[in-house]
Design an enzyme around this catalytic site. Structure first.
Site, mmCIF file in Angstrom:
data_model
loop_
_atom_site.group_PDB
_atom_site.id
_atom_site.type_symbol
_atom_site.label_atom_id
_atom_site.label_comp_id
_atom_site.label_asym_id
_atom_site.label_seq_id
_atom_site.Cartn_x
_atom_site.Cartn_y
_atom_site.Cartn_z
ATOM 1 N N GLU A 160 -0.458 1.850 -6.648
ATOM 2 C CA GLU A 160 -0.860 3.253 -6.592
ATOM 3 C C GLU A 160 -0.248 3.959 -5.391
ATOM 4 O O GLU A 160 -0.357 3.457 -4.262
ATOM 5 C CB GLU A 160 -2.391 3.352 -6.521
ATOM 6 N N ASP A 186 -6.549 -3.041 -12.729
ATOM 7 C CA ASP A 186 -7.641 -3.455 -11.833
ATOM 8 C C ASP A 186 -8.952 -2.750 -12.211
ATOM 9 O O ASP A 186 -9.990 -2.999 -11.590
ATOM 10 C CB ASP A 186 -7.275 -3.262 -10.353
ATOM 11 N N SER A 187 -8.914 -1.928 -13.268
ATOM 12 C CA SER A 187 -10.158 -1.413 -13.859
ATOM 13 C C SER A 187 -11.050 -2.575 -14.282
ATOM 14 O O SER A 187 -12.244 -2.386 -14.514
ATOM 15 C CB SER A 187 -9.846 -0.512 -15.065
ATOM 16 N N ASP A 240 -1.488 -5.000 -12.300
ATOM 17 C CA ASP A 240 -1.814 -4.155 -11.137
ATOM 18 C C ASP A 240 -1.862 -4.952 -9.843
ATOM 19 O O ASP A 240 -2.497 -6.018 -9.787
ATOM 20 C CB ASP A 240 -3.199 -3.527 -11.327
ATOM 21 N N LYS A 262 2.483 -2.860 -10.954
ATOM 22 C CA LYS A 262 2.184 -1.451 -10.697
ATOM 23 C C LYS A 262 1.381 -1.351 -9.407
ATOM 24 O O LYS A 262 0.524 -2.202 -9.149
ATOM 25 C CB LYS A 262 1.384 -0.897 -11.879
ATOM 26 N N GLU A 306 -2.298 9.816 -13.716
ATOM 27 C CA GLU A 306 -3.742 9.744 -13.990
ATOM 28 C C GLU A 306 -4.468 11.007 -13.570
ATOM 29 O O GLU A 306 -4.325 11.478 -12.434
ATOM 30 C CB GLU A 306 -4.364 8.525 -13.271
HETATM 31 O O1 KIV Z 1 -6.612 -0.145 -13.830
HETATM 32 C C1 KIV Z 1 -6.335 0.495 -14.846
HETATM 33 O O2 KIV Z 1 -6.854 0.251 -15.953
HETATM 34 C C2 KIV Z 1 -5.364 1.577 -14.722
HETATM 35 C C3 KIV Z 1 -5.368 2.608 -15.795
HETATM 36 C C4 KIV Z 1 -6.546 3.489 -15.642
HETATM 37 C C5 KIV Z 1 -4.103 3.363 -15.834
HETATM 38 O O3 KIV Z 1 -4.647 1.632 -13.775
#
Ligand code: KIV
Length: 252
Positions: A113, A44-45, A83, A111, A180
């Site tokens: 958090e 989600d970056s 994510d 994934k 992280e």
């Molecule tokens: O969203 C993302 O790119 C991530 C990485 C920073 C691990 O979760």
């Protein structure tokens, strides 16, 4: 080169370490897959590095579904982690429904958090037959509550919590855990304490693998790059050069 999540445990035992990168679109995913990256993360970056948002909290499930589908169209081999974005896993039922949409878009696993506090959601996702990757340490989706991006594992209390989080995710059946931005020694302790593969980002070099945000290593997002990410290309510079050359040629 990883072809399936079932190869994670043997790789943890015997190496080599896992090389993991993010992708958000078809061409990047196809190139990463061809290059031999072990796992591809639709992170989600993308909220920041693709959509220009200030943080990841504005990313929606629809956005993640669209980017996951684009990535999966480009990947023939590498397992794809997608994510679950902010506020799409507030209950176990919501987590399963959101995870299913990412799996339908082609993801291999999802994934989310959080550690101990997210175990009911993690258990529900795994019970629904969806392979799961954890994410602990500095949690970008909590940036607003936390008032910034803060490295974890600096106090004894934080260390204890991180180890409890990792053990809980491992016991729940996570196949991998992203660690992280935490003190390197803590990431090493966690790596030795869990059966899941640890994938570090800003967490030292002793984890089972490393993940980076691809625009950081390509130099294609020049406005911000974390100190631990080495730019290995200058895509922004090359883009400016090519575009300026085109403009000059058209105007000549
Ligand atoms: O969203 C993302 O790119 C991530 C990485 C920073 C691990 O979760």
């Amino acid at each position: 080169m990883l072809t399936s999540l079932s190869e994670l445990a043997p790789r943890k035992a015997a190496g080599p370490k896992l090389a993991v990168l993010t992708a958000y679109d078809y061409p990047t995913a196809r190139l990463l897959d061809d290059a031999g990256v072990d796992l591809i993360l639709v992170g989600d970056s993308l909220g920041m590095v693709v959509h220009g948002m200030p943080d990841t909290t504005g990313v929606t499930l629809d956005m993640m579904v669209m980017h996951t589908a684009a990535v999966c169209r480009g990947v023939k081999r590498a397992p794809v982690i997608a994510d679950l974005p902010y506020a799409t896993y507030r209950t176990p039922e919501e987590a399963v429904a959101s995870a299913r949409r990412l799996m339908e878009a082609g993801a291999t696993c999802v994934k989310l958090e959080g550690g101990v506090s997210m175990i009911p959601q993690v258990q529900a996702v795994i019970a629904a037959g969806i392979p799961f990757v954890g994410h602990i340490g500095m949690l970008p989706q909590s940036v607003r509550e936390e008032g910034g991006y803060k490295k974890k594992g600096k106090t004894l209390e934080q260390v204890e919590h991180l180890i409890e989080d990792a053990r809980a995710l491992d016991a729940a059946g996570a196949c991998a855990i992203v660690l992280e931005s935490m003190v390197a020694d803590v990431a090493t302790k966690i790596t030795l304490a869990v059966g899941a593969s640890t994938i570090g980002i800003g967490a030292g070099v002793e984890t089972d693998g490393q993940v980076l945000v691809t625009p950081d290593i390509l130099g294609s997002f020049p406005w911000f790059r974390p100190p631990f990410a080495k730019a290995r290309a200058d895509v922004a510079g090359e883009t400016l050069r090519a575009v300026r050359e085109f403009i000059e040629e058209v105007r000549a």
